[in-house]
Design an enzyme around this catalytic site. Structure first.
Site, PDB file in Angstrom:
ATOM      1  N   SER A  37       0.838  -1.193   0.000  1.00 49.69           N
ATOM      2  CA  SER A  37       0.000   0.000   0.000  1.00 49.69           C
ATOM      3  C   SER A  37       0.876   1.248   0.000  1.00 49.69           C
ATOM      4  O   SER A  37       1.973   1.250   0.586  1.00 49.69           O
ATOM      5  CB  SER A  37      -0.859  -0.024   1.264  1.00 49.69           C
ATOM      6  OG  SER A  37      -1.444   1.229   1.490  1.00 49.69           O
ATOM      7  N   TYR A  54      -1.923   0.138  10.617  1.00 49.12           N
ATOM      8  CA  TYR A  54      -2.142  -0.554   9.342  1.00 49.12           C
ATOM      9  C   TYR A  54      -0.889  -0.399   8.464  1.00 49.12           C
ATOM     10  O   TYR A  54      -0.375  -1.371   7.902  1.00 49.12           O
ATOM     11  CB  TYR A  54      -3.371   0.032   8.642  1.00 49.12           C
ATOM     12  CG  TYR A  54      -3.561  -0.459   7.239  1.00 49.12           C
ATOM     13  CD1 TYR A  54      -4.010  -1.750   6.986  1.00 49.12           C
ATOM     14  CD2 TYR A  54      -3.270   0.358   6.138  1.00 49.12           C
ATOM     15  CE1 TYR A  54      -4.167  -2.207   5.689  1.00 49.12           C
ATOM     16  CE2 TYR A  54      -3.433  -0.090   4.841  1.00 49.12           C
ATOM     17  CZ  TYR A  54      -3.880  -1.371   4.625  1.00 49.12           C
ATOM     18  OH  TYR A  54      -4.029  -1.822   3.335  1.00 49.12           O
ATOM     19  N   LYS A  98       1.848  -3.261   7.060  1.00 50.06           N
ATOM     20  CA  LYS A  98       2.205  -3.453   5.644  1.00 50.06           C
ATOM     21  C   LYS A  98       3.717  -3.313   5.443  1.00 50.06           C
ATOM     22  O   LYS A  98       4.329  -4.050   4.675  1.00 50.06           O
ATOM     23  CB  LYS A  98       1.465  -2.431   4.775  1.00 50.06           C
ATOM     24  CG  LYS A  98       0.001  -2.766   4.553  1.00 50.06           C
ATOM     25  CD  LYS A  98      -0.145  -3.988   3.651  1.00 50.06           C
ATOM     26  CE  LYS A  98      -1.589  -4.340   3.390  1.00 50.06           C
ATOM     27  NZ  LYS A  98      -1.752  -5.564   2.596  1.00 50.06           N
TER      28      LYS A  98
HETATM   29  C1  UD1 Z   1      -7.116   5.012   3.922  1.00 45.30           C
HETATM   30  C2  UD1 Z   1      -6.308   4.471   5.068  1.00 45.30           C
HETATM   31  C3  UD1 Z   1      -5.097   3.789   4.503  1.00 45.30           C
HETATM   32  C4  UD1 Z   1      -5.494   2.701   3.485  1.00 45.30           C
HETATM   33  C5  UD1 Z   1      -6.387   3.311   2.412  1.00 45.30           C
HETATM   34  C6  UD1 Z   1      -6.941   2.238   1.477  1.00 45.30           C
HETATM   35  C7  UD1 Z   1      -6.697   5.938   7.006  1.00 45.30           C
HETATM   36  C8  UD1 Z   1      -6.166   7.083   7.821  1.00 45.30           C
HETATM   37  N1  UD1 Z   1      -5.930   5.567   5.948  1.00 45.30           N
HETATM   38  O1  UD1 Z   1      -6.316   5.954   3.226  1.00 45.30           O
HETATM   39  O2  UD1 Z   1      -4.340   3.245   5.566  1.00 45.30           O
HETATM   40  O3  UD1 Z   1      -4.356   2.168   2.859  1.00 45.30           O
HETATM   41  O4  UD1 Z   1      -7.485   3.978   3.021  1.00 45.30           O
HETATM   42  O5  UD1 Z   1      -7.581   2.818   0.391  1.00 45.30           O
HETATM   43  O6  UD1 Z   1      -7.741   5.393   7.294  1.00 45.30           O
HETATM   44  N2  UD1 Z   1     -12.467  11.422   3.527  1.00 45.30           N
HETATM   45  C9  UD1 Z   1     -13.502  12.299   3.840  1.00 45.30           C
HETATM   46  N3  UD1 Z   1     -14.668  11.754   4.307  1.00 45.30           N
HETATM   47  C10 UD1 Z   1     -14.855  10.408   4.489  1.00 45.30           C
HETATM   48  C11 UD1 Z   1     -13.787   9.543   4.161  1.00 45.30           C
HETATM   49  C12 UD1 Z   1     -12.606  10.093   3.699  1.00 45.30           C
HETATM   50  O7  UD1 Z   1     -13.379  13.519   3.706  1.00 45.30           O
HETATM   51  O8  UD1 Z   1     -15.945  10.000   4.929  1.00 45.30           O
HETATM   52  C13 UD1 Z   1     -11.224  11.998   2.961  1.00 45.30           C
HETATM   53  C14 UD1 Z   1      -9.966  11.708   3.762  1.00 45.30           C
HETATM   54  O9  UD1 Z   1      -9.731  12.723   4.710  1.00 45.30           O
HETATM   55  C15 UD1 Z   1      -8.913  11.674   2.634  1.00 45.30           C
HETATM   56  C16 UD1 Z   1      -9.681  11.141   1.403  1.00 45.30           C
HETATM   57  O10 UD1 Z   1     -11.048  11.376   1.693  1.00 45.30           O
HETATM   58  O11 UD1 Z   1      -8.477  12.977   2.335  1.00 45.30           O
HETATM   59  C17 UD1 Z   1      -9.468   9.660   1.154  1.00 45.30           C
HETATM   60  O12 UD1 Z   1      -9.755   8.935   2.344  1.00 45.30           O
HETATM   61  P1  UD1 Z   1      -9.763   7.330   2.368  1.00 45.30           P
HETATM   62  O13 UD1 Z   1     -10.657   6.808   1.299  1.00 45.30           O
HETATM   63  O14 UD1 Z   1     -10.080   6.904   3.771  1.00 45.30           O
HETATM   64  O15 UD1 Z   1      -8.278   6.907   1.961  1.00 45.30           O
HETATM   65  P2  UD1 Z   1      -6.879   7.289   2.646  1.00 45.30           P
HETATM   66  O16 UD1 Z   1      -7.030   8.269   3.736  1.00 45.30           O
HETATM   67  O17 UD1 Z   1      -5.946   7.667   1.549  1.00 45.30           O
END
Ligand code: UD1
Length: 257
Positions: A47, A71, A75
């Site tokens: 990842s 997590y 990895k």
């Molecule tokens: C997350 C995990 C990461 C994992 C990846 C798999 C965390 C901190 N990180 O990464 O370990 O490898 O998923 O795809 O959990 N966001 C919102 N609202 C939401 C959900 C997300 O604003 O309800 C934003 C987050 O702040 C971020 C972006 O969307 O900026 C992507 O979030 P997410 O899909 O959770 O992925 P990662 O944070 O990159």
């Protein structure tokens, strides 16, 4: 040295231990079973989380490895085990595939991922808002140094990711040595841009509210893709609209089950 502590603030020890057990314990068991069966070629799902808070984007494979949560730690430990295995025994060939943000589903709408409980990840949360399961999208922070202040990620269609695995397997067969390589599109997309692309692809408006930043999140994370292109002859091809359309088709299939 990239080990700075087992878990990040806000994570429970149970959660940290479960990631270690599943990911590191599972990988160690798999390697032992492969040894017994004299199989030494492996394509491993790593990842982009192994880059932690990146110093610069796009992130190249030579960027420092470090993590911000358990997590990610799990990895990275798996990668360490597999790297050391290859150094100790040249029969081992491992492709460490560093996924960026896989989204979408099989275009048929028949194969996808159904998260349990409230999804942590952005795309499944958006599709659940579209389905009326949540009143609005919670946007975690709009004060990042990005195009519109929301977090930027490299979303990649799972079908492109699947093709990346085949390309990696062919690389191992052809080259007879391992590789660590990013699987991403190379394009950064913000939270609000993804919500807008979803509306563009499906015609469904996504209401949102701005909340505080989520602990452990990085501002911007997207891949340098030249190694994947040069070594694997692979590049992601499907658009952000295709990712949204297929994620939405899958969400509707799940609801009709
Ligand atoms: C997350 C995990 C990461 C994992 C990846 C798999 C965390 C901190 N990180 O990464 O370990 O490898 O998923 O795809 O959990 N966001 C919102 N609202 C939401 C959900 C997300 O604003 O309800 C934003 C987050 O702040 C971020 C972006 O969307 O900026 C992507 O979030 P997410 O899909 O959770 O992925 P990662 O944070 O990159």
């Amino acid at each position: 040295m990239h080990f700075t502590g087992l878990k990040s603030v806000g994570e429970s020890w149970q959660q940290a231990a479960q990631y270690l057990d599943n990911n590191v314990g599972g990988t160690a068991c798999l390697v032992a079973a492969m040894e017994r069966a004299s199989v030494q070629r492996l394509v491993f799902s790593s990842s982009a989380t192994v880059y932690g808070q990146p110093d610069a984007v796009p992130i190249s494979e030579s960027a420092p490895l470090r993590t911000t949560n358990s997590y990610g730690r799990s990895k990275l430990l798996c990668e360490d085990i597999l790297r050391e295995l290859q150094m100790a025994d040249s029969r081992w060939q491992v492709a460490l595939l560093r996924y960026f943000n896989p989204v979408g589903a099989h275009t048929s709408g028949l194969i996808g991922e159904k998260p349990t409980g409230v999804p942590n990840n952005l795309m499944p949360y958006i599709t659940q808002v579209a389905a009326g399961q949540h009143p609005f999208l919670r946007v975690f922070g709009d004060d990042y140094p990005t195009v519109d202040g929301t977090g930027v990620r490299d979303y990649i269609h799972v079908m492109d990711l699947a093709k990346g695995h085949l390309a990696a397997l062919h690389y191992l067969e052809r080259e007879g040595k391992g590789i660590a390589v990013n699987l991403g599109t190379g394009s950064g997309v913000s939270v609000l841009q993804l919500a807008a692309a979803f509306t563009q692809a499906t015609g469904i408006a996504i209401a949102h509210q701005i909340l505080a930043r989520r602990q452990g999140d990085v501002a911007s994370c997207y891949a340098a893709t030249d190694l994947a292109l040069n070594a694997l002859a692979w590049r992601a091809q499907l658009s952000i609209e295709a990712m949204c359309a297929d994620a939405w088709r899958w969400e509707q299939s799940v609801r009709n089950l």
